[in-house]
Scaffold this active site. Structure first.
Site: not given
Ligand code: EPU
Length: 419
Positions: A22-23, A117, A122, A306, A398
Site C-alpha cells: 500500500k505505502n 489514520c 502528524r 505498522d 483502506r
Molecule cells: N514527522 C515529523 N515531521 C514530518 C514528518 C514526520 O515530525 O514532516 C514525524 C511523525 O510525526 C512521526 C515520525 O516522524 O512521529 C515518522 O513519520 P513518517 O513521516 O515516517 O510517517 P509517514 O510517512 O507519515 C508512513 C506510513 C505509515 C507508517 C509510517 C512509519 C504512508 C502513507 N504512511 O507514514 O503507515 O506508520 O510511515 O513507517 O506511507 C499505515 O500504513 O498504517 C501507516 C500509518
C-alpha cells in the site's frame, strides 16, 4: 453500516499470497505525474487508498484503466492542471506526494492538509523543509497548503528526523530538479527503495536508496512509458505471520521478501514461534502459547510501528508479561482498550503499554480506531472464544485487500454484514 462478524477459536492453516505494498503504490501513483507518459503498474493492491489516488489523478486528466484486479494502466498524456480536488486530498495521508510531483513538474500546487489514520500529531514540516531547500515558497492557511517555485534546484538536505514520507516526497521532487540533491538521514524502508526503483525505471537517476544518504541527479526528461511491479507488502505479510503465531496455526506466506521482515522473524522466534524461509515465501507456525517479550518500534530495519498492534494481540495472550514502547506515533495504543473489552489485561500510558498475558480472549463488539488496529482486531476475533463484531471497517479496507477472504481461506469464519 458494515461490520465483520467473526466466529472465533480457529487455528489458521494454509497458504496466503501477499499483494503489493500500500505505502509504495500510493506514492508511485502520484509520482507518475512527473511525466506525461503511459505507465503500467502490476501487483497494485486494490484498496480504498489506491482507488482514492486514482480518483485524484483522474480529476486532473489522467486516464486510468484497471486491466485486471491488480494491474493498472495510467495514461498522463492529457494531464495539464494542478487543480487537485481539495476534499479528496484531505481524506488521506499520501496525498502529500502530489506536492512532490506536481510542484516539480508544473511549479505550483495546492492540496488540502493531509488526513489519514488518527495516530496523533502528524506534522509535515520535514516535507516543507525539503521543498523550501529546493527553492519553493510555501504557505499554509485555512486547511490548505500551497507551494510554488519557478524551477527546483538540487541541494543538500539533512532530515531532522527519519521520515518515510518526507524522504519519498523530496526524492520525487528532486527527480526533475536542476543539479544534484542529497538527502541525509533518509528513511530506509523497503518502499523507499521501491519508489526509487520505480522512478529510475521512469528515467530518473537516484542512487543510495535503502541507505542513510540518497543522491538524486536531476534529469531533464523522463521516459514516455514503463512497466513496473510494486514490491510485496511487508506489513500484510507480517500481519499473517503474527496471525499464525496468535492462532497457534501454520501458514505459508507466499510472494513476500523475507529479508524485509528480519526484525519480526527475530521477535517471533523470541516468543516461541517457528519460522522457515524459502526464497520468496515464509512459513510460520506455533504449537503452544507464545512467550512474553519486550520491544520498541523504530524506523526500518527496526521493528515496524505498522505491525505493533498485531504483535500486541500475540502478547495479550502470551505466557508472561510484555512491554511495548511505541517510538513513532503518539496514539497507536487505542486498540488496547478494545482488546481489554475482549478480556486482555493491558495498561497503556502515553507511548508504553504493559501486557499481562491472559490464557484466552473472548468475543466482543469492538471498534477499529485505525488501519493496523483493525487488522489486530481481526486476529483477536479469530483466536477469541465466541463471536466478535468489528465496526469501522473503512479503516481496514483502506489498506487490506479482501481481508476476510484471505483469512477465511486459512480457515477463519468471518462474515461481512451490512447493518
Ligand atoms: N514527522 C515529523 N515531521 C514530518 C514528518 C514526520 O515530525 O514532516 C514525524 C511523525 O510525526 C512521526 C515520525 O516522524 O512521529 C515518522 O513519520 P513518517 O513521516 O515516517 O510517517 P509517514 O510517512 O507519515 C508512513 C506510513 C505509515 C507508517 C509510517 C512509519 C504512508 C502513507 N504512511 O507514514 O503507515 O506508520 O510511515 O513507517 O506511507 C499505515 O500504513 O498504517 C501507516 C500509518
Amino acid at each position: 453500516m458494515e461490520k465483520l462478524v467473526i466466529s472465533g477459536g480457529t487455528s489458521l492453516r494454509g497458504e496466503v499470497s501477499i499483494i503489493g505494498a500500500k505505502n509504495s503504490a500510493i506514492a508511485i501513483l502520484p509520482a507518475t505525474l512527473l511525466s506525461n507518459g503511459i505507465f503500467t503498474l502490476h501487483n497494485v493492491p486494490n484498496i480504498i487508498d489506491v482507488r482514492l489516488s486514482c480518483q485524484i489523478l483522474e480529476a486532473i486528466g489522467s486516464k486510468i484503466t484497471w486491466i485486471d484486479k491488480n494491474t493498472l494502466v495510467i495514461d498522463n498524456k492529457d494531464v495539464h492542471s494542478t487543480n487537485v480536488p481539495l476534499d479528496l486530498t484531505s481524506k488521506f495521508r499520501a496525498s502529500y506526494y502530489l506536492i512532490g510531483s506536481l510542484l516539480s513538474k508544473y511549479g505550483k500546487i495546492e492540496v488540502g492538509l493531509p488526513g489519514g489514520c488518527n495516530l496523533g500529531v502528524r506534522p509535515i514540516d520535514q516535507h516543507i523543509k525539503g521543498f523550501e531547500a529546493l527553492g519553493a515558497e510555501s504557505n499554509i492557511s485555512q486547511g490548505k497548503i500551497s507551494l510554488k517555485a519557478k524551477k527546483l534546484i538540487g541541494t543538500n538536505i539533512y532530515m531532522d528526523i527519519v521520515s518515510v514520507g518526507a524522504t519519498i516526497n523530496i526524492m520525487i521532487a528532486s527527480v526533475l530538479a536542476k543539479g544534484t540533491t542529497t538527502i541525509e538521514n533518509a528513511a530506509k524502508e523497503p518502499h523507499v527503495v521501491d519508489i526509487a526503483n520505480f522512478l529510475n525505471s521512469m528515467g530518473a537517476d537516484i542512487r543510495g536508496a535503502g541507505t542513510d544518504i540518497i543522491k538524486i541527479n536531476g534529469v531533464e526528461n523522463l521516459k514516455d512509458s514503463c512497466s513496473y511491479s510494486v514490491v510485496p507488502d511487508q506489513i500484510e505479510a507480517g500481519t499473517f505471520m503474527l496471525a499464525a503465531v496468535a492462532s497457534k496455526g501454520n501458514i505459508l506466506i507466499k510472494n513476500c521478501i523475507p529479508e524485509h521482515l528480519d526484525s519480526l522473524i527475530s521477535k517471533i522466534s523470541e516468543v516461541g514461534g517457528n519460522v522457515e524461509v524459502f526464497g520468496d515465501s515464509i512459513k510460520v507456525s506455533a504449537d503452544k502459547r507464545p512467550l512474553g517479550t519486550s520491544l520498541k518500534t523504530l524506523p526500518y530495519p527496526g521493528f515496524p510501528t505498522d505491525l505493533q498492534p498485531q504483535m500486541g494481540v500475540v502478547l495479550s495472550v502470551a505466557n508472561g508479561t510484555s512491554i511495548i514502547n511505541e517510538s513513532i506515533w503518539d496514539s497507536r495504543f487505542q486498540y488496547t482498550a478494545e482488546l481489554n473489552k475482549m478480556g486482555a489485561n493491558i495498561a497503556a500510558h502515553d507511548r508504553t503499554a504493559f501486557f499481562e498475558g491472559v490464557s484466552h480472549l473472548s468475543g466482543a463488539p469492538v471498534y477499529a480506531s485505525d488501519l493496523r488496529a483493525g487488522a489486530a482486531l481481526v486476529i483477536a476475533g479469530v483466536i477469541a472464544n465466541g463471536t466478535t463484531e468489528i465496526y469501522n471497517l473503512r479503516h481496514i479496507d483502506r489498506g487490506y485487500e479482501n481481508i476476510e477472504e484471505k483469512f477465511n481461506k486459512l480457515g477463519a469464519k468471518i462474515k461481512r454484514i451490512q447493518e
